[in-house]
Design an enzyme around this catalytic site. Structure first.
Site, PDB file in Angstrom:
ATOM      1  N   ASN A 166       0.672  -1.144  -0.020  1.00 46.10           N
ATOM      2  CA  ASN A 166       0.056   0.068   0.052  1.00 46.10           C
ATOM      3  C   ASN A 166       0.917   1.223   0.091  1.00 46.10           C
ATOM      4  O   ASN A 166       0.660   1.879   0.826  1.00 46.10           O
ATOM      5  CB  ASN A 166      -0.983   0.195   1.215  1.00 46.10           C
ATOM      6  CG  ASN A 166      -2.401   0.449   0.934  1.00 46.10           C
ATOM      7  OD1 ASN A 166      -2.507   1.149  -0.165  1.00 46.10           O
ATOM      8  ND2 ASN A 166      -3.253   0.525   1.740  1.00 46.10           N
ATOM      9  N   GLY A 231      -5.814  -7.937 -14.551  1.00 40.45           N
ATOM     10  CA  GLY A 231      -6.447  -8.998 -13.573  1.00 40.45           C
ATOM     11  C   GLY A 231      -5.508  -9.362 -12.429  1.00 40.45           C
ATOM     12  O   GLY A 231      -4.462  -8.287 -12.542  1.00 40.45           O
ATOM     13  N   ALA A 257     -10.891   2.248  -0.799  1.00 43.21           N
ATOM     14  CA  ALA A 257     -11.184   1.035   0.099  1.00 43.21           C
ATOM     15  C   ALA A 257     -11.358  -0.477  -1.102  1.00 43.21           C
ATOM     16  O   ALA A 257     -11.718  -1.241  -0.551  1.00 43.21           O
ATOM     17  CB  ALA A 257     -12.262   1.130   1.050  1.00 43.21           C
ATOM     18  N   ASP A 260      -8.631  -2.621  -0.165  1.00 39.89           N
ATOM     19  CA  ASP A 260      -9.016  -2.993   1.382  1.00 39.89           C
ATOM     20  C   ASP A 260      -9.682  -4.168   1.330  1.00 39.89           C
ATOM     21  O   ASP A 260      -9.805  -4.847   1.968  1.00 39.89           O
ATOM     22  CB  ASP A 260      -9.153  -1.765   2.170  1.00 39.89           C
ATOM     23  CG  ASP A 260      -8.249  -0.707   2.026  1.00 39.89           C
ATOM     24  OD1 ASP A 260      -7.043  -0.868   1.844  1.00 39.89           O
ATOM     25  OD2 ASP A 260      -8.621   0.503   2.312  1.00 39.89           O
TER      26      ASP A 260
END
Length: 313
Positions: A166, A231, A257, A260
């Site tokens: 991240n 993908g 998100a 997430d």
């Protein structure tokens, strides 16, 4: 009982509602993942390790966690700091940008409140621990090292470790600083969930093969590589195991998100021993629906109506 522990920071999230008001919610990358993990597998025991303040807004956030089924028994309390805040802006395509007020937040001090040996000894009995590059980036250099030591201690007890880089450049001194700590995290992880863009920016890796080869240097067993329109590619013990094609959402309202929700759903599915291909498929479907709604956490009734209905289709 299957159990997941998320480590990191949850903040107050402010989302514009017209020109003069904001909707208040609570969100943060590993917390978001934990919520979606719990929703994906309701019997999952979901814990959060963080630090919050001893004030009304912190207590309000803790109450919201509990409403989501998150166990707060391993959350620390700071008497000198409170939670961070961030505001979301989204453009016409749904891409988001953020403004943050998080310096010296309680979560940024979470590794300094108790000795690491005590944290290892008192950690709940969990199947998997999930942390991220953001979990590391908010900490001081000394506390980054303490977090890695904490993770090592849990791994030595047989806990599976999952990590998502991240990468957020503004949170690091420079690229080399980020690479150093990312490699520390990879070296203790069993599962990593990098984005192709993260590795392009940090290492100039141009495809999933290069990323998987790099992760093999750290003996990461399970590598889930998110490659946008190409993908998602899954490697296990260095071998390509599954590929989930990209399917664009009919509309993209807010990409907050998406990653997430993917990570949380994927980990929850793996914790209950679903195979990698099934976990990928479920996680991708959830992320595809999450981007069609504003804010990091979809209202639970929308999740039940939209996602649970569509996961079986």
């Amino acid at each position: 009982m299957a159990a997941l522990l998320a480590i990191g920071e949850c903040m107050m999230e402010l989302t514009p509602q017209g020109d003069k008001s904001f909707n208040k919610a609570f969100a943060g990358d590993t917390y978001n993942a934990l919520v979606y993990a719990k929703r994906s597998v309701p019997e999952l025991n979901a814990f959060i390790f963080s630090a919050i303040g001893n004030d009304d807004i912190s207590r309000s956030m803790s109450t919201e966690w509990e409403k989501e089924g998150v166990n707060t028994s391993f959350t620390l309390i700071s008497n000198t700091a409170t939670i961070g805040i961030y505001a979301i802006s989204t453009d016409v395509t749904g891409e988001r940008s953020f403004s943050y007020w998080r310096k010296n937040s309680a979560a940024s001090q979470m590794m300094a409140i108790k000795p690491v040996y005590e944290l290892i000894e008192t950690c709940p009995d969990v199947s998997c621990v999930f942390f991220s590059g953001i979990s590391l980036a908010i900490l001081s250099e000394e506390d980054k090292a303490v977090l890695i030591k904490f993770i090592q201690g849990l791994k030595a007890k047989g806990v599976k470790i999952a990590f998502d880089p991240n990468y957020r450049p503004a949170m690091w001194v420079n690229k080399e600083h980020a690479v150093f700590w990312l490699e520390q995290a990879y070296s203790v992880s069993d599962i990593v969930l990098p984005g192709e863009e993260d590795h392009q920016a940090l290492f100039a890796h141009q495809d999933h093969i290069a990323i998987a080869d790099y992760c093999q240097l750290f003996n990461v067993q399970e590598v889930i590589i998110k490659c946008g329109e190409k993908g998602t590619f899954a490697y296990f013990d260095g071998k390509l195991t599954a590929h989930q094609p990209f399917k664009a959402a009919p509309i993209q309202v807010d990409s907050t998100a998406a990653g997430d929700s993917f990570a949380g759903t994927y980990l929850a599915q793996r914790i209950i021993n679903n195979d990698i291909a099934t976990a990928l498929q479920q996680a991708s479907k959830v992320a595809g629906h999450v981007v069609q709604h504003r804010g990091a956490i979809m209202p639970s009734e929308q999740y039940e109506k939209v996602i649970n209905t569509n996961l079986t289709n």
